[in-house]
Scaffold this motif. Sequence first.
Motif, short mmCIF file in Angstrom:
data_model
loop_
_atom_site.label_atom_id
_atom_site.label_comp_id
_atom_site.label_asym_id
_atom_site.label_seq_id
_atom_site.Cartn_x
_atom_site.Cartn_y
_atom_site.Cartn_z
N GLU A 182 0.71 -1.32 -0.06
CA GLU A 182 0.04 0.00 0.02
C GLU A 182 0.80 1.30 0.17
OE1 GLU A 182 -2.45 -0.43 3.45
OE2 GLU A 182 -4.16 -1.14 2.25
N LYS A 183 1.92 1.31 0.48
CA LYS A 183 2.84 2.54 0.81
C LYS A 183 3.93 2.34 -0.49
CE LYS A 183 2.97 2.12 5.71
NZ LYS A 183 3.66 1.80 7.05
N GLY A 184 3.88 1.44 -1.45
CA GLY A 184 4.53 1.19 -2.44
C GLY A 184 6.04 0.58 -2.39
N VAL A 185 6.04 0.02 -1.16
CA VAL A 185 7.42 -0.40 -0.85
C VAL A 185 7.59 -2.25 -1.09
CG1 VAL A 185 9.03 -0.88 1.20
CG2 VAL A 185 7.70 1.15 1.12
N VAL A 186 8.46 -2.50 -1.82
CA VAL A 186 8.75 -3.96 -2.20
C VAL A 186 10.23 -4.05 -1.85
CG1 VAL A 186 8.55 -5.84 -3.59
CG2 VAL A 186 6.98 -3.89 -4.15
N SER A 187 10.48 -4.84 -0.58
CA SER A 187 11.68 -5.18 -0.43
C SER A 187 12.37 -6.43 -0.87
CB SER A 187 11.93 -5.18 1.25
OG SER A 187 11.45 -3.89 1.81
N PRO A 188 13.40 -6.42 -1.24
CA PRO A 188 14.18 -7.90 -1.86
C PRO A 188 14.19 -9.04 -0.78
CG PRO A 188 15.50 -5.85 -2.44
CD PRO A 188 14.44 -5.55 -1.51
N LEU A 189 13.90 -10.07 -1.15
CA LEU A 189 13.81 -11.10 -0.27
C LEU A 189 15.41 -11.57 -0.20
CD1 LEU A 189 10.73 -12.97 -1.32
CD2 LEU A 189 11.01 -11.50 0.73
N SER A 190 16.09 -10.94 0.79
CA SER A 190 17.64 -11.23 0.56
C SER A 190 18.03 -12.54 0.82
CB SER A 190 18.38 -10.29 1.33
OG SER A 190 17.72 -10.27 2.76
N HIS A 191 17.22 -13.18 1.59
CA HIS A 191 17.47 -14.64 2.35
C HIS A 191 17.22 -15.68 1.42
CE1 HIS A 191 18.32 -12.95 6.30
NE2 HIS A 191 17.21 -12.18 6.10
N HIS A 192 16.43 -15.20 0.34
CA HIS A 192 16.26 -16.38 -0.70
C HIS A 192 17.18 -15.97 -2.21
CE1 HIS A 192 13.24 -17.66 1.99
NE2 HIS A 192 12.96 -16.47 2.38
#
Length: 699
Positions: free
Chosen positions: A512-522
Motif C-alpha cells: 500500500e505504501k509502494g514498498v517492495v523489499s528484496p527477499l535477501s535470504h532467498h
Amino acid sequence: MVKEADKDSPLKKRRKNSIAANGTPNAVAERDVYQEVIRHEETEAAQQDPEADKELFHRACDEVRRLMGEIAQLKAEDAGQNLAEIGRKRVEASLQFVVLKKLNRLEKFRMKSARDTLNRVKQQVDSDHLQLQNLLYEIEHLKKEVTKCLQFKSKDEEIELVSEEEFYRDAPPALTRREVTEQDGHQLKLARLEWELEQRKQLAALCNKLNLEKDAVGKDIHRKRERLDSLAPQLRTILDGTKPVQEYLSLPLDKIRRQHQVACLLPKPLFVLYVQTDAYRDACDALMAVSVAGDEEEARLFKQTLAEERARDDVDSDVEASEETTEHDKRHHRKMSRSDRLEERRRRLLLRHPLTVVVTLKLRDDNSIQLTFHYLANLHVVTVKVKLHTVHDVSGLSAGDLMVAHKLLFCLFPGDSGEESPNAANHYQLQQVGLSGLGELMPELGTPYFWAQRLAGLDFVGARTPDVMHAKANEVEPKMTVSQASVESVVKAIRQRLTGRIALCKQIQPLEKGVVSPLSHHPALPARWSAAVSQWQPVSWAEYSRAPHAQPLVREGAVGPDDSFYRAVLSRGSARLVALVAVACSFPQRPPLFSLLLQWHGEHHAACSDAVRDMEREVNVHWTELVRALGRGWSERLLTAQVIVLLCCFDLYLESEGATGVAPTEFPRDKIFFKPVKGRNRSRPYRFLPIGGGIYTQR
C-alpha cells in the motif's frame, strides 16, 4: 469659371487659415469668422424646418441630375463647340453640391443636438429611477424594522411565573402592593418577576445546601469503600496462598469446581461443545483456552422462564383461534393486539441462553482469536461471535478489511458462509414472525456456521422434512461423536485462517505504501528491479468482474465474490502495468491470481498479447517454484514474491522490446538475458535462473 470656383474652394481657405495662423494679422479675424459661421449654422439648423431642408435636398439632387444629363448631351453633340456652356453648367452643378454639403452640415448639427438632448433626458430618467429604487429599498427596510418590532418577545415572556392567586397568597405585602398592582398590569408583572427572583434565590441556596450534604454522604461512602477495598487484598492473599499447593499437586480444584458447576447449567449443545473442546485442550493444545461465561442465577431462571413462555404461546394460540369469549373474560383479561403478539413471539423465538462458551485460540506470536458460542433456545442452533486480539499493526485500507472479525471465518469450509441457518425449520419459524432470515440479525445474535453446529454435536442433515414445521421436531439431540469428529479439524482450520490473514496483512501493508523489499535470504529469487509499485488499493467484485482482462478468470469460476480484490499499478517510465489481484479467502491454500493489462503503445492483455499471457502464466501457474524457493514459512512471503516476479517480468518485457528497436533509450537494459525473443510465439525471457548473479531465459 472653373478657376474662379477653385479660388474659393475649402482647401484654399484652409491654406489661408494656416498662413494666418503662422503670424499674419488676419488670423484672429479668420478664426472669429469661422466661429461665427459655425454658430450661425447651428442657429439655422435649430430654427429651420427639417422638412423644408428635405425638399431643398431633393430639388438640389434633381438639379444636379439635370445638369449632369445636359453636360453629357453637350459632350455627345460637340464637346469643342459647347465648351463654354459645359463649363457654365459645371459651375452650376458645383454650386448645387455646395448646397448639399450645407444641408449635410445642418443635418449633422441637428443629429448632434438630438443626441445631446437624448443623453440629458436619459440621465435625468436614470437619476429619477435610482431615486425611486432607493425610496423602495428604504420602504422595505422600514417595513422589516416595523415587523421586527411587532414580533419582538421579551425574555420575561419565556419565564413561567406562578399564577396571580399564588402570588397574592404567598408573596409578602411589600411585593404584592395590591393597591398598585391590581390597577396597573405593568407593575403587577414587575412584582411577579421580583417574586420569581426571590424564589429562585431561595431554591439556589437550598440546592447548594443539599449538594454539600450529598458531598458529605459521598465522602462517607468513599471512606467505607476504601475500608472494604483494603480487605480485598488480604482475602486475595489468603486465596493465593492456597494456589501453590494446588499447582504443586496439579489440582486447581477451585477453578475446576467452579467451571464444572457453571457447565452443568449449559444447554445440551453448548455442554457438548464445552466438554469436547476442553478435552482437546487438555490432550493436544496447550495454547487453547476454554471457559464458560454468563450469569449463573439468570441461567437457573432461564429454564423455568422458557417453559412458562412456551405455555403462554399455547394459550395465545388458543385465544387467537377461539372466536367466543365470556363477558367475565373481557372484563378481567385484555386481549393483546395482533402486532403485539407478533412482536412478543419474535422476541421469544430469538431468545438466547444466558450462558456462553468462550474458546480462545492463541498463536505462537501471541496473536489470538476469541470465539464466543451462543445457543438460540427456540431456534435450536448455535451461533458464534468472533473477536481478534492482535499484537501486529493491521492498519491500512486493505489490511484492515482483511482483519474484520465478522468476516475472518467466512467460508472456513467450502460453502459454509453462515448466511443461512443450518436448521431447515428455522426458515418457516422466522417466516411466521415476519423475518426473512438470520442475516439481518447476525451482528446481535452471531453467525450460525455449519462447523459451529458440528462442534456442538448437532447434525441437521438428516432432518425429517414433514416435521420441520413443528418446533419440537427440529430440536436435534446433540451427539458426542459428531463433536469429536469435528473439533480437531475446525481448530486447525481456524488457526490456519488466522495465520494466513496475518501473513497476508504483513505483505499488503508495504505494498500500500509502494514498498517492495528484496527477499535477501532467498538467493533463488531476483534481488533487483527497475519498475515500482505506484498504487495498491482494494476494489469491489463488481469493478473486478467488469474489467475485460479479468473476464477469463470470472468465466472459468477461478474467482468469486467471496474473494478479496485489489488493483496494483506498476510503473516504469511511460509504461504502466495494471494488475487486478484476486486473493481467495482460503489463502494460502489458493494462491493470489493476477490479471494483467499493459498500457504502453496501446493496451495489451492476455487475449491479444502472448507476452502478457506468458507474464500471467509466470505468476499464476509457476507459483509452486516460488514456494520451493521460499521454503518454510512461504505463506508469509508468497504475495511479495509474486509481485517481485511481476516487477522483473515487466522490466524484461520493456527491455526486450528495447532490444528489438521499439524503445531503445527509455528502458536501458540492466538484466542479463541471451535472446530477447525465442520460438514461434516469440516468448520473452521471464524465467529466472540464480546462476552467476542471476540470468533470465525462456521457458
